[in-house]
Each structure stands twice: as structure tokens, then as C-alpha cells.
Design a protein around this motif. Structure first.
Motif, PDB file in Angstrom:
ATOM      1  N   TYR A 104      54.909  33.831  34.640  1.00 21.54           N
ATOM      2  CA  TYR A 104      53.640  33.906  35.368  1.00 21.54           C
ATOM      3  C   TYR A 104      52.432  33.858  34.437  1.00 21.54           C
ATOM      4  CZ  TYR A 104      56.441  34.841  39.436  1.00 21.54           C
ATOM      5  OH  TYR A 104      57.354  34.718  40.447  1.00 21.54           O
ATOM      6  N   ASP A 118      49.087  43.691  38.936  1.00 23.10           N
ATOM      7  CA  ASP A 118      50.181  42.780  38.584  1.00 23.10           C
ATOM      8  C   ASP A 118      50.401  42.894  37.081  1.00 23.10           C
ATOM      9  OD1 ASP A 118      51.679  40.229  39.987  1.00 23.10           O
ATOM     10  OD2 ASP A 118      51.417  39.932  37.836  1.00 23.10           O
ATOM     11  N   GLY A 119      51.614  42.616  36.644  1.00 22.29           N
ATOM     12  CA  GLY A 119      51.937  42.715  35.225  1.00 22.29           C
ATOM     13  C   GLY A 119      51.416  41.546  34.408  1.00 22.29           C
ATOM     14  N   ALA A 151      52.487  44.048  42.011  1.00 25.36           N
ATOM     15  CA  ALA A 151      52.920  42.656  41.818  1.00 25.36           C
ATOM     16  C   ALA A 151      52.148  41.731  42.761  1.00 25.36           C
ATOM     17  CB  ALA A 151      54.426  42.517  42.031  1.00 25.36           C
ATOM     18  N   TYR A 210      50.468  33.628  54.141  1.00 23.75           N
ATOM     19  CA  TYR A 210      50.098  34.986  53.723  1.00 23.75           C
ATOM     20  C   TYR A 210      49.374  35.752  54.825  1.00 23.75           C
ATOM     21  CZ  TYR A 210      51.449  34.232  48.842  1.00 23.75           C
ATOM     22  OH  TYR A 210      52.159  34.007  47.684  1.00 23.75           O
ATOM     23  N   TYR A 232      49.852  28.549  40.670  1.00 26.36           N
ATOM     24  CA  TYR A 232      50.646  29.389  41.577  1.00 26.36           C
ATOM     25  C   TYR A 232      50.246  29.185  43.044  1.00 26.36           C
ATOM     26  CZ  TYR A 232      52.957  33.443  43.576  1.00 26.36           C
ATOM     27  OH  TYR A 232      53.752  34.261  44.362  1.00 26.36           O
ATOM     28  N   SER A 258      59.358  40.694  44.729  1.00 24.49           N
ATOM     29  CA  SER A 258      59.018  41.133  43.369  1.00 24.49           C
ATOM     30  C   SER A 258      60.034  42.165  42.877  1.00 24.49           C
ATOM     31  CB  SER A 258      57.600  41.696  43.334  1.00 24.49           C
ATOM     32  OG  SER A 258      56.690  40.699  43.783  1.00 24.49           O
ATOM     33  N   GLY A 311      50.253  39.276  42.226  1.00 26.13           N
ATOM     34  CA  GLY A 311      50.108  37.866  41.876  1.00 26.13           C
ATOM     35  C   GLY A 311      48.646  37.477  41.773  1.00 26.13           C
ATOM     36  N   ARG A 329      48.749  45.783  35.448  1.00 26.79           N
ATOM     37  CA  ARG A 329      49.630  46.946  35.250  1.00 26.79           C
ATOM     38  C   ARG A 329      51.085  46.536  35.439  1.00 26.79           C
ATOM     39  NH1 ARG A 329      45.482  48.925  34.186  1.00 26.79           N
ATOM     40  NH2 ARG A 329      44.668  51.006  34.579  1.00 26.79           N
ATOM     41  N   ASP A 330      51.934  46.983  34.535  1.00 25.22           N
ATOM     42  CA  ASP A 330      53.373  46.864  34.733  1.00 25.22           C
ATOM     43  C   ASP A 330      53.745  47.885  35.808  1.00 25.22           C
ATOM     44  OD1 ASP A 330      56.164  47.128  34.530  1.00 25.22           O
ATOM     45  OD2 ASP A 330      56.136  46.663  32.393  1.00 25.22           O
ATOM     46  N   PHE A 331      54.514  47.473  36.810  1.00 31.52           N
ATOM     47  CA  PHE A 331      54.816  48.455  37.872  1.00 31.52           C
ATOM     48  C   PHE A 331      55.827  49.518  37.420  1.00 31.52           C
ATOM     49  CE2 PHE A 331      57.133  44.624  39.960  1.00 31.52           C
ATOM     50  CZ  PHE A 331      58.338  44.878  39.307  1.00 31.52           C
ATOM     51  N   VAL A 388      55.174  42.692  47.892  1.00 32.07           N
ATOM     52  CA  VAL A 388      55.872  41.667  48.691  1.00 32.07           C
ATOM     53  C   VAL A 388      56.388  40.507  47.840  1.00 32.07           C
ATOM     54  CG1 VAL A 388      54.587  42.141  50.819  1.00 32.07           C
ATOM     55  CG2 VAL A 388      53.731  40.403  49.226  1.00 32.07           C
ATOM     56  N   PHE A 389      57.119  39.652  48.532  1.00 34.84           N
ATOM     57  CA  PHE A 389      57.635  38.397  47.984  1.00 34.84           C
ATOM     58  C   PHE A 389      58.666  38.633  46.884  1.00 34.84           C
ATOM     59  CE2 PHE A 389      55.857  33.810  48.035  1.00 34.84           C
ATOM     60  CZ  PHE A 389      57.138  33.350  48.295  1.00 34.84           C
TER      61      PHE A 389
HETATM   62  C1  LIG Z   1      57.047  36.036  43.363  1.00 33.47           C
HETATM   63  S1  LIG Z   1      55.587  36.636  42.592  1.00 33.47           S
HETATM   64  C2  LIG Z   1      54.819  37.426  43.980  1.00 33.47           C
HETATM   65  C3  LIG Z   1      53.332  37.549  43.812  1.00 33.47           C
HETATM   66  C4  LIG Z   1      52.579  37.993  45.038  1.00 33.47           C
HETATM   67  N1  LIG Z   1      53.083  39.257  45.535  1.00 33.47           N
HETATM   68  C5  LIG Z   1      52.654  36.952  46.123  1.00 33.47           C
HETATM   69  O1  LIG Z   1      53.131  37.266  47.219  1.00 33.47           O
HETATM   70  O2  LIG Z   1      52.229  35.830  45.899  1.00 33.47           O
HETATM   71  C6  LIG Z   1      56.194  38.003  41.654  1.00 33.47           C
HETATM   72  C7  LIG Z   1      55.095  38.751  40.907  1.00 33.47           C
HETATM   73  O3  LIG Z   1      55.702  39.902  40.307  1.00 33.47           O
HETATM   74  C8  LIG Z   1      55.019  40.148  39.104  1.00 33.47           C
HETATM   75  N2  LIG Z   1      55.863  41.037  38.296  1.00 33.47           N
HETATM   76  C9  LIG Z   1      57.129  40.823  37.878  1.00 33.47           C
HETATM   77  N3  LIG Z   1      57.557  41.877  37.148  1.00 33.47           N
HETATM   78  C10 LIG Z   1      56.530  42.768  37.109  1.00 33.47           C
HETATM   79  C11 LIG Z   1      56.344  44.049  36.521  1.00 33.47           C
HETATM   80  N4  LIG Z   1      57.315  44.634  35.789  1.00 33.47           N
HETATM   81  N5  LIG Z   1      55.182  44.696  36.716  1.00 33.47           N
HETATM   82  C12 LIG Z   1      54.188  44.125  37.461  1.00 33.47           C
HETATM   83  N6  LIG Z   1      54.287  42.898  38.025  1.00 33.47           N
HETATM   84  C13 LIG Z   1      55.453  42.233  37.852  1.00 33.47           C
HETATM   85  C14 LIG Z   1      54.800  38.784  38.502  1.00 33.47           C
HETATM   86  O4  LIG Z   1      53.792  38.774  37.507  1.00 33.47           O
HETATM   87  C15 LIG Z   1      54.441  37.979  39.759  1.00 33.47           C
HETATM   88  O5  LIG Z   1      53.050  37.925  39.963  1.00 33.47           O
END
Ligand SMILES: C[S@@+](CC[C@H](N)C(=O)[O-])C[C@H]1O[C@@H](n2cnc3c(N)ncnc32)[C@H](O)[C@@H]1O
Length: 258
Positions: free
Chosen positions: A11, A74-75, A52, A27, A18, A119, A54, A99-101, A116-117
Motif C-alpha cells: 500500500y 491506517d498503517g 485500516a 462504499y 487505489y 483488513s 485506506g 497508525r499500525d493497528f 472493513v474490507f
Molecule cells: C484492503 S485495504 C482496505 C482499506 C480500506 N478499509 C478500504 O475499504 O478501502 C487494507 C488496508 O489495511 C491496511 N493495513 C494492513 N495492515 C495494517 C496494520 N498492521 N495496521 C494498520 N493498517 C494496516 C493497509 O495499509 C490497507 O490500507
């Protein structure tokens, strides 16, 4: 023309395209679905945190309902940069943070946390799923909700047929190809994106990037058994985007926890 392909963090290169890659995702309907769940289980909720998030499409769509104060994280700094640009051009008050979740470090608590999605499928171990739940528990107000979805093995078996080798040109600026594989034995779903940045006039390739996203695919039973080890209780496990019970044929399952 460059033949060199640089492998990117997940990402990062993808952030620029994206929203175009996800152009078919509805959405707004998804936002209404999350709002409906919040209304059903926590009608007084005001503060909402999206994990997350995005490029922020969902958070910005939720803001339009004028019902919540929204923080979205989001990370990926590149995804958050795109989200911030969108927020600026729509005069949004959503607070976007990188932020890392698994390490939220937020100085505020929330009535609802959602993600959602699929993640969650980016987490490959029970240990990390437990860590996520504990991070969320620490930022939830009493009675707060944690809502998230994940995709199932059946979804991967089906999705692989149409996602593999998907390719598209975006505004004469980018071209990408997605290659998807699913290993049903170890339940690893991999999406590899090959992205080419183009010269808008000549159409020549200026740069090539690739990202490989690997997700672990869970069954409902596995997720339920992990949740049993957390402080959360399951209010419901919904099928896809409906308010009906998930079942063995569900492709996406939305968990509602308190
Ligand atoms: C499939 S995308 C979904 C994005 C958004 N929720 C959407 O619906 O469009 C997955 C997202 O998870 C984030 N992600 C993955 N691992 C993560 C983490 N450890 N901490 C925060 N975000 C994370 C990625 O950066 C990415 O933006």
C-alpha cells in the motif's frame, strides 16, 4: 523506458491508484450498512474510530451522515496522504492519522471502532489477532462496539477466478495487473500488483513497481474461538452486507463485538 521493477512496501505504490482499482466497490452502501449496525447496537454512539481506513473513502462517506465525530487511521503513510488530500478538498473534519493497528497509541477513547474490507485477513497469527482486540479494547468506551469483517475460504476459492490477471489502464498515467493465487492448504491468499507509471503523452513506461499482499483466510469457527480468548462478546456474526446470520456459505462475515 525503465525495465527495473522496484518492490514496494504494501500500500505504498498502490496508494496512488487505489481508488481507481476499487472503483467498483460500493462504499456508500457499505457505509450505510455499518451505520445500520451502529444504530441497532449502540444508537447513542458519537465518536467513531476507523482502523485500516485506506484512502479514507468510507470515513468521508460516514461523515456525510452528520452523525459522528470520526478519526480514521491506517498503517500506510501513503494511503493516509491520499486520504488527507481528499479530506482537504472536501473540507472534511475527519482526523486522519498513520497508525499500525497493533500499536494504536491514541489519546482518545471511542464509542465505536470499525474496520472493513478484510483488513483483519492481513493478520497471520492468532497472537496478532488477540493483540488487535486488546489494542481496540484499550480505546473503547464502556459498552463500545468493535465491528470488522473478514473473508472466508469459500470467497478466496471464488475470487481467484476473476481477480487473477485483472489488468487496467488508469487515465493514461498508470497501468496495473493483479495476479492472485490461493493456497487452500495453508489458506494463504496472495495478490501481487504489478504497477507501471506511464508518460501521459508518449504512453511509455517511466517506472515499474510491484507489491505482494498476502492474507490469511479464516473460517468463522476460527475467529469465534479467538474472540473467546478476548474480553469481547459476540453480539452477532452477519453474512456479507446483510443483517442476517452468517452461515457456511458466507463469503464475507461481519463481526459485531462488545
Ligand atoms: C484492503 S485495504 C482496505 C482499506 C480500506 N478499509 C478500504 O475499504 O478501502 C487494507 C488496508 O489495511 C491496511 N493495513 C494492513 N495492515 C495494517 C496494520 N498492521 N495496521 C494498520 N493498517 C494496516 C493497509 O495499509 C490497507 O490500507
Amino acid at each position: 523506458m525503465s525495465n527495473q521493477v522496484s518492490t514496494q512496501k504494501n500500500y505504498s505504490a498502490l496508494a496512488q491508484i487505489y481508488d481507481d482499482v476499487m472503483v467498483e466497490v460500493d462504499y456508500e452502501t457499505w457505509t450505510d450498512y455499518i451505520d445500520e449496525i451502529i444504530y441497532q447496537y449502540h444508537p447513542d454512539a458519537q465518536s467513531v474510530l476507523e482502523l485500516a481506513c485506506g484512502t479514507g473513502t468510507m470515513a468521508l462517506s460516514l461523515e456525510e451522515l452528520a452523525a459522528y465525530e470520526i478519526t480514521a487511521t491506517d498503517g500506510s503513510p501513503e494511503m493516509i496522504d491520499v486520504a488527507k488530500q481528499k479530506a482537504k478538498s472536501s473540507y472534511s473534519d475527519v482526523q486522519f492519522l498513520t497508525r499500525d493497528f497493533l500499536n494504536l497509541q491514541l489519546d482518545q477513547n471511542f464509542d465505536v471502532v470499525f474496520m472493513v474490507f478484510d483488513s483483519l485477513n492481513y493478520l497471520h497469527s492468532e497472537e496478532n489477532i488477540l493483540k488487535l482486540h486488546s489494542e481496540v479494547r484499550n480505546v473503547l468506551n464502556p459498552g463500545g462496539l468493535f465491528i470488522y469483517d473478514f473473508t472466508t475460504p469459500r470467497n478466496s476459492r471464488i475470487a481467484i477466478k476473476y481477480l487473477n490477471n485483472e489488468s487496467r489502464r488508469i487515465n493514461n498515467l498508470y497501468r496495473y495487473r493483479r495476479k492472485s493465487t490461493y493456497n487452500a492448504k495453508n489458506r494463504e491468499h496472495t495478490n501481487r500488483f504489478e504497477i507501471e507509471k506511464l508518460n501521459s503523452e508518449s504512453g511509455q513506461v517511466i517506472e515499474r513497481f510491484q507489491e505482494e499482499h498476502c492474507q490469511h483466510i479464516y473460517t468463522l469457527e476460527e475467529i469465534e474461538s479467538i474472540i473467546k480468548k478476548t474480553e469481547f462478546s459476540i453480539l452477532n456474526a452477519f453474512d456479507g452486507f446483510a443483517l442476517k446470520q452468517a452461515h457456511e456459505k458466507s463469503l464475507r462475515i461481519t463481526m459485531v463485538l462488545q
